[in-house]
Scaffold this motif. Structure first.
Motif, PDB file in Angstrom:
ATOM      1  N   LYS A  14     -10.384   0.953   0.545  1.00  0.00           N
ATOM      2  CA  LYS A  14     -11.282   0.974  -0.773  1.00  0.00           C
ATOM      3  C   LYS A  14     -12.115  -0.384  -0.670  1.00  0.00           C
ATOM      4  N   ARG A  15     -11.436  -1.437  -0.686  1.00  0.00           N
ATOM      5  CA  ARG A  15     -11.727  -2.714  -0.884  1.00  0.00           C
ATOM      6  C   ARG A  15     -10.781  -3.800  -0.282  1.00  0.00           C
ATOM      7  N   ALA A  16     -11.542  -4.640   0.352  1.00  0.00           N
ATOM      8  CA  ALA A  16     -10.787  -5.786   0.996  1.00  0.00           C
ATOM      9  C   ALA A  16     -11.324  -7.270   0.886  1.00  0.00           C
ATOM     10  N   TRP A  17     -10.494  -8.042   0.469  1.00  0.00           N
ATOM     11  CA  TRP A  17     -11.030  -9.500   0.278  1.00  0.00           C
ATOM     12  C   TRP A  17     -10.227 -10.490   0.700  1.00  0.00           C
ATOM     13  N   SER A  18     -10.812 -11.524   0.849  1.00  0.00           N
ATOM     14  CA  SER A  18     -10.054 -12.750   1.322  1.00  0.00           C
ATOM     15  C   SER A  18      -9.386 -13.467   0.266  1.00  0.00           C
ATOM     16  N   GLU A  19      -8.171 -13.599   0.499  1.00  0.00           N
ATOM     17  CA  GLU A  19      -7.454 -14.579  -0.576  1.00  0.00           C
ATOM     18  C   GLU A  19      -7.314 -15.960  -0.119  1.00  0.00           C
ATOM     19  N   LEU A  20      -6.819 -16.256   0.676  1.00  0.00           N
ATOM     20  CA  LEU A  20      -6.837 -17.693   1.436  1.00  0.00           C
ATOM     21  C   LEU A  20      -7.669 -17.865   2.813  1.00  0.00           C
ATOM     22  N   SER A  21      -7.665 -18.682   3.535  1.00  0.00           N
ATOM     23  CA  SER A  21      -8.477 -18.994   4.723  1.00  0.00           C
ATOM     24  C   SER A  21      -7.931 -17.726   5.543  1.00  0.00           C
ATOM     25  N   VAL A  23      -5.611 -15.196   4.767  1.00  0.00           N
ATOM     26  CA  VAL A  23      -4.752 -14.453   4.040  1.00  0.00           C
ATOM     27  C   VAL A  23      -5.901 -13.444   3.496  1.00  0.00           C
ATOM     28  N   SER A  24      -5.673 -12.043   3.899  1.00  0.00           N
ATOM     29  CA  SER A  24      -6.574 -11.060   3.003  1.00  0.00           C
ATOM     30  C   SER A  24      -5.752 -10.041   2.236  1.00  0.00           C
ATOM     31  N   THR A  25      -6.332  -9.285   1.219  1.00  0.00           N
ATOM     32  CA  THR A  25      -5.762  -8.207   0.503  1.00  0.00           C
ATOM     33  C   THR A  25      -6.494  -7.022   0.753  1.00  0.00           C
ATOM     34  N   MET A  26      -5.893  -5.842   0.949  1.00  0.00           N
ATOM     35  CA  MET A  26      -6.815  -4.768   1.038  1.00  0.00           C
ATOM     36  C   MET A  26      -6.240  -3.665   0.113  1.00  0.00           C
ATOM     37  N   GLU A  27      -7.015  -2.906  -0.548  1.00  0.00           N
ATOM     38  CA  GLU A  27      -6.415  -1.722  -1.374  1.00  0.00           C
ATOM     39  C   GLU A  27      -6.691  -0.401  -0.410  1.00  0.00           C
ATOM     40  N   LEU A  28      -5.898   0.261  -0.590  1.00  0.00           N
ATOM     41  CA  LEU A  28      -6.017   1.746   0.453  1.00  0.00           C
ATOM     42  C   LEU A  28      -5.835   2.777  -0.459  1.00  0.00           C
ATOM     43  N   GLU A  29      -6.661   3.890   0.129  1.00  0.00           N
ATOM     44  CA  GLU A  29      -6.201   5.130  -0.532  1.00  0.00           C
ATOM     45  C   GLU A  29      -6.174   6.222   0.867  1.00  0.00           C
ATOM     46  N   PRO A  30      -5.393   7.227   0.525  1.00  0.00           N
ATOM     47  CA  PRO A  30      -5.075   8.383   1.517  1.00  0.00           C
ATOM     48  C   PRO A  30      -6.396   9.118   1.936  1.00  0.00           C
ATOM     49  N   ILE A  31      -6.335   9.539   3.159  1.00  0.00           N
ATOM     50  CA  ILE A  31      -7.268  10.241   3.897  1.00  0.00           C
ATOM     51  C   ILE A  31      -6.411  11.674   3.792  1.00  0.00           C
ATOM     52  N   ASP A  32      -5.127  11.488   4.044  1.00  0.00           N
ATOM     53  CA  ASP A  32      -4.393  12.768   4.785  1.00  0.00           C
ATOM     54  C   ASP A  32      -3.420  13.032   3.618  1.00  0.00           C
ATOM     55  N   GLY A  33      -4.056  13.834   2.660  1.00  0.00           N
ATOM     56  CA  GLY A  33      -2.782  14.030   1.538  1.00  0.00           C
ATOM     57  C   GLY A  33      -2.721  12.946   0.273  1.00  0.00           C
ATOM     58  N   GLU A  34      -1.649  13.222  -0.249  1.00  0.00           N
ATOM     59  CA  GLU A  34      -1.420  12.542  -1.555  1.00  0.00           C
ATOM     60  C   GLU A  34      -0.808  11.164  -1.188  1.00  0.00           C
ATOM     61  N   LYS A  67      -3.761   3.257  -5.919  1.00  0.00           N
ATOM     62  CA  LYS A  67      -4.018   2.463  -4.779  1.00  0.00           C
ATOM     63  C   LYS A  67      -2.768   1.908  -4.112  1.00  0.00           C
ATOM     64  N   LEU A  68      -2.728   1.692  -2.748  1.00  0.00           N
ATOM     65  CA  LEU A  68      -1.888   0.974  -2.051  1.00  0.00           C
ATOM     66  C   LEU A  68      -2.258  -0.443  -1.657  1.00  0.00           C
ATOM     67  N   VAL A  69      -1.411  -1.365  -2.145  1.00  0.00           N
ATOM     68  CA  VAL A  69      -1.991  -2.803  -1.890  1.00  0.00           C
ATOM     69  C   VAL A  69      -1.255  -3.339  -0.828  1.00  0.00           C
ATOM     70  N   HIS A  70      -1.824  -4.021   0.006  1.00  0.00           N
ATOM     71  CA  HIS A  70      -1.116  -4.775   1.083  1.00  0.00           C
ATOM     72  C   HIS A  70      -1.858  -6.131   1.348  1.00  0.00           C
ATOM     73  N   THR A  71      -1.240  -7.562   1.194  1.00  0.00           N
ATOM     74  CA  THR A  71      -1.668  -8.832   1.475  1.00  0.00           C
ATOM     75  C   THR A  71      -1.100  -9.056   2.954  1.00  0.00           C
ATOM     76  N   ILE A  72      -2.030  -9.673   3.881  1.00  0.00           N
ATOM     77  CA  ILE A  72      -1.557  -9.923   5.003  1.00  0.00           C
ATOM     78  C   ILE A  72      -2.167 -11.187   5.533  1.00  0.00           C
ATOM     79  N   ARG A  73      -1.045 -11.990   6.382  1.00  0.00           N
ATOM     80  CA  ARG A  73      -1.547 -13.073   6.817  1.00  0.00           C
ATOM     81  C   ARG A  73      -2.159 -12.904   8.407  1.00  0.00           C
ATOM     82  N   ASN A  74      -3.112 -13.364   8.865  1.00  0.00           N
ATOM     83  CA  ASN A  74      -3.769 -13.414  10.192  1.00  0.00           C
ATOM     84  C   ASN A  74      -2.689 -14.429  11.155  1.00  0.00           C
ATOM     85  N   VAL A  75      -1.700 -13.983  11.837  1.00  0.00           N
ATOM     86  CA  VAL A  75      -0.912 -14.595  12.760  1.00  0.00           C
ATOM     87  C   VAL A  75      -0.897 -14.233  14.044  1.00  0.00           C
ATOM     88  N   GLY A  76      -1.691 -13.158  14.369  1.00  0.00           N
ATOM     89  CA  GLY A  76      -1.582 -12.603  15.670  1.00  0.00           C
ATOM     90  C   GLY A  76      -2.714 -11.437  15.915  1.00  0.00           C
TER      91      GLY A  76
END
Lengths: 277, 372
Positions: A14-21, A23-34, A67-76
């Motif tokens: 739904k929305r993704a943004w940068s938190e730190l240089s 690290v990003s956070t994304m908000e997700l919504e399901p396509i398949d089902g609830e 929404k489902l929220v994940h924060t991810i660091r780019n390490v690979g």
């Protein structure tokens, strides 16, 4: 189980943004089902098309089912692909998996969160729960340490938490930078200070960060009289399946994916002191 | 008299049984000679099986020898196990195509015809039963494994001899299987086979042959065969090994064995219960088609424990310790059984001959003081 646990479900960003240089956070919504409900501390396996899949903790509010929220660091390669998603992209999700912070059971107690670096992300759903139900708890403290002021995650949100009269927030950084007027040093320094003004017997602590930081934080908590069965930590290991089949995440007799990632400290204290388990 | 579970018969040789299985539509997998070893592969008649061979096994050593030409099953287990059929080394899990809503995932089901495992030994049946627990862990079921397992019929061969590497008797997994088979054969010393029926499916196959019923004399002769095999075993596992390993994680023996261990993963590949796997994500050149494969993995590789920042188990010491403590100790915590069935493959197929029973004995001989 209705759905094969090895098959990802599609979610749209739904929305993704940068938190730190890095690290990003994304908000997700399901396509398949609830949307699938989760408990604070649980994780999902996130799949970037054609690249691969990694275990990422859920960092949003469990009460907000939109929404489902994940924060991810780019390490690979995989986390880099996931941290680089844009609004409208589609990723695969399996989960939620694993054990939860038992924060809802610790009513009446002084909740102490101890976070190191990105360890704040898996703790945030538990923090939201306490803030949303603050009257059920006798106290709430967040002690958060990051490498530098530029590495402080969710900085605006922390500011808002700090401004609440019913919440104590302590921030420290390993290395200061120009303009930093806050504390410098390891997380146990503000933690010890906080605990010295509290009754350790009333504290329930939730700790997440690098293993060494968790070990020293637990030592501080024990020294302050926090009961050993009132301390929980979240462990990290390599994971390929998240359902106890692939064997990668074993920690002694425990599978981190099924028996953890959240453990009561006395369940793992024997092995956590050993190297290379 | 029609066969039923528990009934027993006499057969002169295994040929009618192979024929009856094929006639009933079963794919028959049995022992064959391949690359100087006993391997498991599809057979079309009993004559495909390597009659008259026997094996010599020791730490880091496996040799086939000419034996009594009339004997069918005088060898024991080779480098492979039935694991390669029930839990294949490479399995496609799904494929995905780019398209509307990102991509579409298509689950993959491999084609597994109904299959008879012909010549499974007691330790191997025990190993299959261990993996049955691994892949149905209470929370999750491996649907592919379950489907293959349900399409499998087991013809056991009770061992008439043990190799020097065998220690199933001390693991209570052999050399005779009491259950877990549909049909079991014991090759008698005077020739001929004592045949036990272990299930309705086994009975249906036996009824196609209509063999003569066995009497007390044949039953006693069969029991003597496996008793003799058990008596040949020289290696054993200490009873208290689960607690012993749990309490000796800092024992100096780990450093000693780590100096010999090559961290090559052979033991985990040969082990009939090792279940660790990795996933591989692959693409075609267009980037529009992706697949996920599940492949055997080993706790002896450096990558196995990799997390951001480096691998958790960097030393060979920690990897050997993980494998042995998991197999013999923490497996009990996870699955309420040992992960070891005493087949001895990890001893024979270790290129430097590390012997798990010798390592266990070293901990038993000089355990560290129990931790407080």
């Amino acid at each position: 189980m209705a759905q094969d646990p090895m098959l990802p479900r599609r979610y749209r960003v739904k929305r993704a943004w940068s938190e730190l240089s890095d690290v990003s956070t994304m908000e997700l919504e399901p396509i398949d089902g609830e949307a699938v409900p989760f408990a604070p501390g649980q994780f999902n396996m996130l799949y970037a098309f054609g690249v691969g899949e990694v275990a990422i903790s859920i960092s949003g509010d469990a009460a907000d089912t939109d929404k489902l929220v994940h924060t991810i660091r780019n390490v690979g390669a995989i986390s880099g692909a996931l941290a680089g998603v844009s609004d409208g992209d589609v990723i695969g999700v399996r989960g939620p998996f694993g054990s939860a912070w038992p924060v809802a059971q610790e009513t009446g107690r002084h909740i102490v969160f101890v976070a190191g670096g990105l360890g704040l992300a898996p703790l945030r759903p538990a923090i939201y729960h306490v803030l949303n139900n603050r009257e059920q708890y006798s106290g709430m403290t967040l002690v958060y340490g990051a490498r530098s002021p530029d590495d402080l995650l969710y900085a605006d949100e922390i500011k808002a938490w700090k401004s609440r009269f019913d919440t104590e927030v302590e921030i420290t950084v390993d290395h200061a930078a120009p303009g930093w007027t806050g504390q410098v040093g390891v997380v146990t320094v503000p933690l010890d200070r906080t605990l010295s003004g509290s009754n350790g017997a009333e504290v329930s602590a939730f700790v997440c960060g690098p293993e060494i930081m968790m070990r020293f934080s637990v030592m501080s908590l024990m020294a302050a009289g926090v009961p050993e069965d009132k301390v929980w930590i979240s462990m990290e290991r390599n994971m390929k399946c998240a359902i106890g089949f692939c064997g990668h995440c074993q920690f002694g007799g425990d599978f981190i994916c099924r028996d953890g990632p959240v453990f009561r400290h006395d369940q793992v204290s024997r092995l956590i002191a050993k190297k290379e388990i | 008299m029609p066969a039923s579970t528990g009934s027993s018969f006499i057969l002169d040789d295994p040929a009618p049984l192979v024929e009856a299985l094929l006639a009933d539509g079963w794919r028959v997998i049995g022992p064959k000679l391949g690359d100087g070893a006993i391997v498991y592969d599809e057979i079309e008649s009993a004559s495909d099986m390597p009659r008259g061979l026997t094996d010599e096994q020791e730490g880091g050593r496996y040799r086939l020898r000419e034996g009594d030409p009339n004997r069918w099953f005088d060898y024991v287990v080779g480098p492979q196990s039935w694991k390669k059929y029930l839990f294949p080394a490479r399995q496609k899990l799904w494929s995905a195509e780019k398209g509307d809503n990102g991509f579409a995932i298509e689950p993959h089901e491999d084609d597994f015809p109904k299959t008879a495992l012909f010549g499974a030994r007691a330790c191997e049946i025990a190993a299959i039963e261990v993996q049955d627990r691994v892949f149905d862990n209470g929370d999750f079921t491996d649907s592919g494994y379950k489907r293959r397992r349900e399409a499998t019929l087991i013809v056991a061969v009770q061992c008439a001899r043990s190799a020097a590497t065998c220690f199933c008797a001390s693991m209570n997994t052999g050399p005779s299987a009491d259950s877990g088979f549909d049909i079991a054969l014991t090759e008698l010393d005077d020739g001929g086979f004592f045949v036990e029926c272990g299930s309705d499916r086994g009975a249906a196959i036996l009824d196609r042959i209509g063999p003569a019923e066995a009497g007390t004399a044949e039953l006693e002769a069969a029991n003597a065969v496996t008793l003799k095999a058990a008596g040949m075993q020289t290696r054993s596992m200490p009873d208290n090994i689960p607690a012993l390993l749990r309490e000796n994680l800092d024992h100096p023996r780990w450093a000693e064995v780590a100096e010999r261990c090559l961290s090559c993963a052979n033991c985990t590949m040969a082990c009939p219960t090792c279940f660790c796997s990795d996933v591989e994500d692959v693409n075609d050149l267009s980037g529009d088609h992706a697949e996920r494969w599940r492949v055997w993995d080993s706790c002896f590789t450096l990558d196995f424990s990799y997390i951001h920042g480096g691998s958790v188990r960097r030393s060979t010491l920690s990897r050997y310790r993980q494998w042995m403590t998991h197999k013999l100790s923490s497996w009990h915590d996870q699955f309420d059984t040992s992960g070891c069935v005493g087949c001895g493959r990890c001893i024979a197929w270790c290129p430097v001959g590390i012997d798990i029973t010798e390592e266990a004995a070293a901990f038993a001989a000089e355990p560290l003081a129990q931790e407080g």
